[in-house]
Design a protein around this motif. Structure first.
Motif, short mmCIF file in Angstrom:
data_model
loop_
_atom_site.label_atom_id
_atom_site.label_comp_id
_atom_site.label_asym_id
_atom_site.label_seq_id
_atom_site.Cartn_x
_atom_site.Cartn_y
_atom_site.Cartn_z
N GLY A 24 0.79 -1.22 0.00
CA GLY A 24 0.00 0.00 0.00
C GLY A 24 0.82 1.27 0.00
N GLY A 25 2.10 1.16 0.37
CA GLY A 25 2.99 2.31 0.36
C GLY A 25 3.23 2.86 -1.03
N ARG A 31 1.63 9.56 -4.78
CA ARG A 31 1.09 10.87 -4.42
C ARG A 31 2.19 11.90 -4.18
NH1 ARG A 31 -0.34 15.20 -4.40
NH2 ARG A 31 -2.02 16.21 -3.21
N GLU A 32 3.27 11.47 -3.55
CA GLU A 32 4.38 12.40 -3.29
C GLU A 32 5.03 12.85 -4.60
OE1 GLU A 32 5.79 11.17 1.19
OE2 GLU A 32 6.83 10.26 -0.50
N LYS A 33 5.21 11.93 -5.53
CA LYS A 33 5.80 12.29 -6.81
C LYS A 33 4.88 13.23 -7.59
CE LYS A 33 8.77 8.23 -7.21
NZ LYS A 33 8.99 6.90 -7.83
N GLU A 34 3.59 12.98 -7.49
CA GLU A 34 2.62 13.87 -8.12
C GLU A 34 2.71 15.28 -7.55
OE1 GLU A 34 -1.73 13.91 -6.89
OE2 GLU A 34 -1.85 12.86 -8.81
N ALA A 35 2.86 15.37 -6.23
CA ALA A 35 2.95 16.68 -5.57
C ALA A 35 4.19 17.44 -6.03
CB ALA A 35 2.96 16.50 -4.06
N VAL A 36 5.31 16.74 -6.15
CA VAL A 36 6.55 17.37 -6.60
C VAL A 36 6.40 17.90 -8.03
CG1 VAL A 36 8.96 16.92 -7.23
CG2 VAL A 36 8.07 16.09 -5.04
N LEU A 37 5.87 17.06 -8.92
CA LEU A 37 5.72 17.47 -10.31
C LEU A 37 4.71 18.59 -10.47
CD1 LEU A 37 5.87 13.98 -12.05
CD2 LEU A 37 7.65 15.73 -12.02
N ASP A 38 3.65 18.58 -9.67
CA ASP A 38 2.67 19.66 -9.72
C ASP A 38 3.32 21.00 -9.37
OD1 ASP A 38 0.62 18.01 -10.45
OD2 ASP A 38 -0.28 17.87 -8.46
N ASP A 186 -0.66 25.27 -1.71
CA ASP A 186 -0.51 24.17 -0.76
C ASP A 186 -1.64 23.18 -0.95
OD1 ASP A 186 -2.66 24.84 1.60
OD2 ASP A 186 -1.81 26.67 0.78
N SER A 187 -1.38 21.93 -0.61
CA SER A 187 -2.41 20.89 -0.62
C SER A 187 -2.18 19.98 0.56
CB SER A 187 -2.39 20.10 -1.93
OG SER A 187 -1.14 19.49 -2.14
N HIS A 188 -3.25 19.29 0.98
CA HIS A 188 -3.22 18.51 2.22
C HIS A 188 -3.87 17.16 1.94
CE1 HIS A 188 -2.22 22.40 4.00
NE2 HIS A 188 -3.16 22.86 3.18
N ASP A 189 -3.27 16.09 2.47
CA ASP A 189 -3.73 14.76 2.06
C ASP A 189 -3.50 13.74 3.17
OD1 ASP A 189 -4.73 12.72 0.46
OD2 ASP A 189 -3.52 13.27 -1.28
N PHE A 190 -4.04 12.55 2.94
CA PHE A 190 -3.88 11.38 3.80
C PHE A 190 -4.46 11.58 5.20
CE2 PHE A 190 -0.66 10.56 0.55
CZ PHE A 190 -0.98 9.25 0.21
N VAL A 191 -5.79 11.43 5.27
CA VAL A 191 -6.46 11.41 6.56
C VAL A 191 -6.02 10.19 7.34
CG1 VAL A 191 -8.70 11.23 7.70
CG2 VAL A 191 -8.44 12.71 5.69
N LEU A 192 -5.95 9.05 6.66
CA LEU A 192 -5.42 7.83 7.27
C LEU A 192 -3.90 7.91 7.27
CD1 LEU A 192 -7.78 5.25 5.53
CD2 LEU A 192 -7.89 6.04 7.90
N PRO A 193 -3.25 7.51 8.35
CA PRO A 193 -1.79 7.68 8.45
C PRO A 193 -1.02 6.78 7.50
CG PRO A 193 -2.63 6.44 10.33
CD PRO A 193 -3.83 6.94 9.57
N SER A 226 -3.02 14.43 7.31
CA SER A 226 -1.79 14.23 8.06
C SER A 226 -0.57 14.89 7.43
CB SER A 226 -1.51 12.73 8.24
OG SER A 226 -1.36 12.10 6.98
N VAL A 227 -0.61 15.11 6.11
CA VAL A 227 0.56 15.66 5.43
C VAL A 227 0.16 16.87 4.59
CG1 VAL A 227 0.31 14.13 3.43
CG2 VAL A 227 2.54 15.08 3.94
N SER A 228 1.06 17.84 4.52
CA SER A 228 0.84 19.04 3.72
C SER A 228 1.99 19.21 2.74
CB SER A 228 0.78 20.28 4.62
OG SER A 228 -0.28 20.18 5.56
N TYR A 229 1.67 19.57 1.51
CA TYR A 229 2.66 19.85 0.47
C TYR A 229 2.65 21.35 0.19
CZ TYR A 229 1.81 14.85 -0.21
OH TYR A 229 1.64 13.49 -0.01
N TRP A 230 3.83 21.96 0.29
CA TRP A 230 3.94 23.40 0.17
C TRP A 230 4.78 23.79 -1.04
CZ3 TRP A 230 0.95 25.71 3.75
CH2 TRP A 230 0.66 24.98 4.91
N HIS A 231 4.27 24.72 -1.81
CA HIS A 231 4.97 25.25 -2.98
C HIS A 231 5.17 26.74 -2.77
CE1 HIS A 231 4.80 26.33 -7.56
NE2 HIS A 231 6.02 26.45 -7.07
N ALA A 232 6.41 27.16 -2.70
CA ALA A 232 6.76 28.56 -2.52
C ALA A 232 7.70 28.99 -3.64
CB ALA A 232 7.40 28.79 -1.16
#
Length: 234
Positions: A24-25, A31-38, A186-193, A226-232
């Motif tokens: 499941g990982g 999702r993390e790779k998607e966040a980086v590319l976005d 910014d975007s926020h994801d993964f309610v389940l840990p 649980s996690v936030s992705y930040w773009h600055a």
């Protein structure tokens, strides 16, 4: 930095991806790779620095897309795994891997078009200093993630081998402003840990991910993610 000895152990480096991004990982990895590319894509011909590159998940991915990338990490063992992964992907010759301290980056001001730091700030003992150093070497985008203090992670955070620094939204906004950066998105994801997903077969994890995503899109989704992705940007 928290947990440096644990992080730099040889067996941790060898098992890191299998324990976190198999079964499941894989959903977390995707999702993390998607966040980086976005945040920073398209990356072709961009000069990019990845801080705390670990086993090179993002380094190799960005090199495959044509980025001129440097991967920096404090662990020689992790860098060894990253080089192996890059070679297997056929991009080993195009990536420069360096062992170094994120608090004293060995680069010139404004040297990179973008800097990313994934799975890093939850270990940072002085996040403002690290973010200021990241800003110094970037002439464009800065992308990083944090774990949220209002999530389920706060319940079991104490039991993690390295511990984690948990952030509020206002704290991250203050850090970005204090570093002289401008928040782009910014975007926020993964309610389940994360740990929950890692324990599931991939097919079952997909079912829970759909539920997780539905909750995440609800009015309370961002606050309990649980996690936030930040773009600055500079």
């Amino acid at each position: 930095m928290k947990g440096q000895e644990w992080y730099q152990a040889t067996d941790i480096a060898q098992e890191y991806d299998d324990k976190r991004f198999s079964q499941g990982g894989r959903l977390i990895d995707r999702r993390e790779k998607e966040a980086v590319l976005d945040a920073i894509g398209p990356v072709e011909d961009k000069k990019i620095l990845e801080i705390a590159c670990g086993t090179g998940r993002f380094t190799a991915m960005l090199a495959e897309r044509g980025a001129d990338i440097v991967g920096l990490d404090i662990s020689a063992e992790m860098l060894g795994e990253a080089r192996t992964k890059a070679d297997a992907a056929g991009v080993g010759e195009t990536i420069e891997f360096m062992r170094g301290d994120a608090g004293r980056l060995p680069f010139e001001d404004d040297e990179f078009d973008a800097v990313i730091a994934m799975r890093f700030f939850h270990l940072a003992d002085t996040p403002a200093e690290y973010l200021a150093e990241i800003k110094r070497v970037s002439n464009g985008d800065v992308m990083f993630d944090t774990f949220k203090n209002t999530s389920t992670r706060s319940i079991y955070n104490w039991a993690l081998p390295m511990g984690s620094r948990l952030y509020s939204r206002s704290e991250v906004h203050s850090l970005i402003k204090g570093a002289g950066l401008e928040l782009v998105g910014d975007s926020h994801d993964f309610v389940l840990p994360y740990g929950f997903y890692r324990s599931l077969p991939n097919s079952l994890a997909n079912v829970f991910r759909r539920v997780d995503t539905t909750i995440g899109k609800s009015p309370i989704g961002d606050s309990i993610a649980s996690v936030s992705y930040w773009h600055a940007s500079v």
